[in-house]
Design a protein around this motif. Structure first.
Motif, mmCIF file in Angstrom:
data_model
loop_
_atom_site.group_PDB
_atom_site.id
_atom_site.type_symbol
_atom_site.label_atom_id
_atom_site.label_comp_id
_atom_site.label_asym_id
_atom_site.label_seq_id
_atom_site.Cartn_x
_atom_site.Cartn_y
_atom_site.Cartn_z
ATOM 1 N N ARG A 38 0.826 -1.209 0.000
ATOM 2 C CA ARG A 38 0.000 0.000 0.000
ATOM 3 C C ARG A 38 0.856 1.253 0.000
ATOM 4 N N GLY A 39 2.188 1.069 -0.026
ATOM 5 C CA GLY A 39 3.057 2.228 -0.071
ATOM 6 C C GLY A 39 3.269 2.876 1.285
ATOM 7 N N GLU A 40 2.855 2.209 2.363
ATOM 8 C CA GLU A 40 3.045 2.776 3.688
ATOM 9 C C GLU A 40 4.507 2.655 4.084
ATOM 10 N N PRO A 41 4.954 3.461 5.050
ATOM 11 C CA PRO A 41 6.340 3.372 5.510
ATOM 12 C C PRO A 41 6.666 1.963 5.989
ATOM 13 N N ALA A 42 7.918 1.592 5.833
ATOM 14 C CA ALA A 42 8.341 0.236 6.197
ATOM 15 C C ALA A 42 8.663 0.108 7.675
ATOM 16 N N GLU A 43 8.384 1.146 8.468
ATOM 17 C CA GLU A 43 8.722 1.094 9.891
ATOM 18 C C GLU A 43 8.012 -0.052 10.603
ATOM 19 N N ALA A 44 6.743 -0.299 10.214
ATOM 20 C CA ALA A 44 6.015 -1.396 10.846
ATOM 21 C C ALA A 44 6.695 -2.729 10.571
ATOM 22 N N MET A 45 7.203 -2.894 9.347
ATOM 23 C CA MET A 45 7.918 -4.120 9.011
ATOM 24 C C MET A 45 9.192 -4.242 9.828
ATOM 25 N N ARG A 46 9.887 -3.141 9.969
ATOM 26 C CA ARG A 46 11.125 -3.166 10.751
ATOM 27 C C ARG A 46 10.834 -3.472 12.219
ATOM 28 N N GLU A 47 9.711 -2.959 12.729
ATOM 29 C CA GLU A 47 9.340 -3.218 14.120
ATOM 30 C C GLU A 47 9.077 -4.709 14.340
ATOM 31 N N VAL A 48 8.379 -5.329 13.391
ATOM 32 C CA VAL A 48 8.127 -6.768 13.489
ATOM 33 C C VAL A 48 9.442 -7.539 13.453
ATOM 34 N N ALA A 49 10.347 -7.117 12.575
ATOM 35 C CA ALA A 49 11.640 -7.794 12.474
ATOM 36 C C ALA A 49 12.430 -7.649 13.767
ATOM 37 N N ARG A 50 12.370 -6.452 14.374
ATOM 38 C CA ARG A 50 13.078 -6.252 15.644
ATOM 39 C C ARG A 50 12.502 -7.139 16.737
ATOM 40 N N ASP A 51 11.174 -7.205 16.801
ATOM 41 C CA ASP A 51 10.543 -8.060 17.811
ATOM 42 C C ASP A 51 10.948 -9.518 17.618
ATOM 43 N N ARG A 52 10.988 -9.940 16.362
ATOM 44 C CA ARG A 52 11.407 -11.312 16.062
ATOM 45 C C ARG A 52 12.835 -11.552 16.531
ATOM 46 N N ASP A 53 13.723 -10.608 16.226
ATOM 47 C CA ASP A 53 15.124 -10.763 16.615
ATOM 48 C C ASP A 53 15.285 -10.782 18.131
ATOM 49 N N HIS A 54 14.488 -9.981 18.823
ATOM 50 C CA HIS A 54 14.576 -9.952 20.284
ATOM 51 C C HIS A 54 14.147 -11.286 20.884
ATOM 52 N N LEU A 55 13.132 -11.915 20.299
ATOM 53 C CA LEU A 55 12.688 -13.211 20.798
ATOM 54 C C LEU A 55 13.753 -14.280 20.557
ATOM 55 N N PHE A 56 14.409 -14.224 19.408
ATOM 56 C CA PHE A 56 15.495 -15.168 19.157
ATOM 57 C C PHE A 56 16.664 -14.906 20.096
ATOM 58 N N LEU A 57 16.902 -13.637 20.396
ATOM 59 C CA LEU A 57 17.966 -13.282 21.329
ATOM 60 C C LEU A 57 17.674 -13.860 22.712
ATOM 61 N N LEU A 58 16.416 -13.774 23.132
ATOM 62 C CA LEU A 58 16.018 -14.344 24.415
ATOM 63 C C LEU A 58 16.228 -15.858 24.413
ATOM 64 N N HIS A 59 15.817 -16.506 23.333
ATOM 65 C CA HIS A 59 15.991 -17.959 23.239
ATOM 66 C C HIS A 59 17.465 -18.339 23.329
ATOM 67 N N GLU A 60 18.304 -17.625 22.602
ATOM 68 C CA GLU A 60 19.737 -17.918 22.620
ATOM 69 C C GLU A 60 20.321 -17.696 24.012
ATOM 70 N N ALA A 61 19.876 -16.625 24.670
ATOM 71 C CA ALA A 61 20.389 -16.328 26.012
ATOM 72 C C ALA A 61 20.016 -17.427 26.994
ATOM 73 N N LEU A 62 18.795 -17.935 26.896
ATOM 74 C CA LEU A 62 18.366 -18.997 27.804
ATOM 75 C C LEU A 62 19.152 -20.280 27.561
ATOM 76 N N VAL A 63 19.425 -20.575 26.293
ATOM 77 C CA VAL A 63 20.227 -21.761 25.972
ATOM 78 C C VAL A 63 21.635 -21.603 26.537
ATOM 79 N N ASP A 64 22.226 -20.418 26.342
ATOM 80 C CA ASP A 64 23.578 -20.173 26.854
ATOM 81 C C ASP A 64 23.601 -20.198 28.381
ATOM 82 N N ALA A 65 22.564 -19.648 29.000
ATOM 83 C CA ALA A 65 22.519 -19.594 30.464
ATOM 84 C C ALA A 65 22.469 -20.992 31.063
ATOM 85 N N GLU A 66 21.780 -21.909 30.405
ATOM 86 C CA GLU A 66 21.673 -23.272 30.923
ATOM 87 C C GLU A 66 23.016 -23.983 30.946
#
Length: 306
Positions: A38-66
């Motif tokens: 629709r030609g809207e700014p890509a900020e919403a897409m970037r926000e979703v990507a950031r949220d995704r990366d943060h969740l993977f970061l949490l998963h990796e941290a928990l694996v490393d912490a164990e």
């Protein structure tokens, strides 16, 4: 950063899956078309990507912490992971039932700041007062400490000096901080998480606050699990010592040996400066001291009247 009196089992784990190279979810409009279409700014897409990366970061941290063997090492892994989601400094303070600081884990702080916060923490009384007055600063389950507010400035004494310069965001101050209370299953606060110096020099979005809270929930779980493991270890240790006493009692008929072994085991279970084992005679109205030790030195004592 606002936490000082002046400023406020390891094991192998599964491999971490590779991060996807595209967003897991694409924001769409009411007509079902993607935002980019629709030609809207890509900020919403970037926000979703950031949220995704943060969740993977949490998963990796928990694996490393164990993989770490101590609670402090596990917490350091997670605290450093929290810093990677966009905060320059992260401070985790474990707290007892009176909210006094018992352990400090940090990332991004200068050594002198860590010493200040460790050596001169705000008391539990101060933290009770603060937490009882923070409701108007609530964001989700956290509190945004707005340094421009007179009460925040007075109560937290401005926090630790920030290394960041002001930005074009008039709603953000370099002395602002995000406070996340971490609660146990019983609802009691067992730790506080304080974050500041955001990389983008803006107030954190609600999505970022909730991401931090998700990390915080995992930290609270780690703390509670460590406490339960320590309680179980102490109980097992006490049972083992009681078993040793039972074996000794069954093996020896010498009263002095039995009493001495009993005193030794009591000293192991309950560390203390002195141990006295006495036998009262109610009919004769006196008490006989069978064993008396002060700081490891036997000190016999004559019978005493009751």
């Amino acid at each position: 950063m606002s936490d000082s009196s002046s400023s406020g089992s390891g094991g192998s784990a599964a491999s971490v899956p590779a991060r996807p190279t595209v967003p897991l979810v694409a924001p769409v409009g009411p007509d079902g078309t993607a935002a980019s279409a629709r030609g809207e700014p890509a900020e919403a897409m970037r926000e979703v990507a950031r949220d995704r990366d943060h969740l993977f970061l949490l998963h990796e941290a928990l694996v490393d912490a164990e993989r770490e063997s101590s609670l402090e090492a596990r917490l350091e892994v997670v605290v450093n992971a929290i810093r990677k989601i966009g905060f320059g400094r992260v401070l985790l303070s474990l707290r007892d039932a009176e909210l006094n600081q018992t352990k400090l884990v940090s990332a991004g702080l200068a050594p002198e700041d860590v010493r200040e916060l460790r050596d001169r923490p705000a008391s539990g009384i101060v933290w009770k007062r603060r937490l009882n007055s923070l409701e108007r600063f609530r964001v989700s389950q956290s509190f945004y400490l707005d340094a421009s507010d007179e009460w925040i400035a007075r109560e937290f004494h401005g926090g630790l000096p920030s290394r960041l310069a002001p930005s074009d965001d008039v709603q953000w101050n370099p002395r602002d901080a995000l406070l996340v209370p971490l609660k146990g299953n019983d609802g009691r606060i067992i730790a506080t998480l304080v974050l500041d110096d955001p990389a983008d020099r803006h107030r954190p979005t609600l999505a970022r606050v909730r991401t931090v809270e998700l990390f915080g929930q995992q930290v609270a779980y780690m703390i509670e699990q460590a406490v339960l493991i320590e309680i179980a270890r102490r109980r097992a240790d006490r049972l083992a010592r009681l078993h040793e006493v039972g074996v000794m009692l069954a093996r020896s008929l010498d009263e002095d040996d039995i009493v001495a072994e009993l005193a030794r085991q009591i000293g192991r279970v309950m560390p203390c400066d002195g141990i006295v084992i006495a036998s009262p005679d109610v009919e004769e109205n006196f008490v006989t001291t069978l064993f008396r030790s002060v700081r490891g030195v036997r000190r016999p004592r004559a019978p005493q009247p009751l």
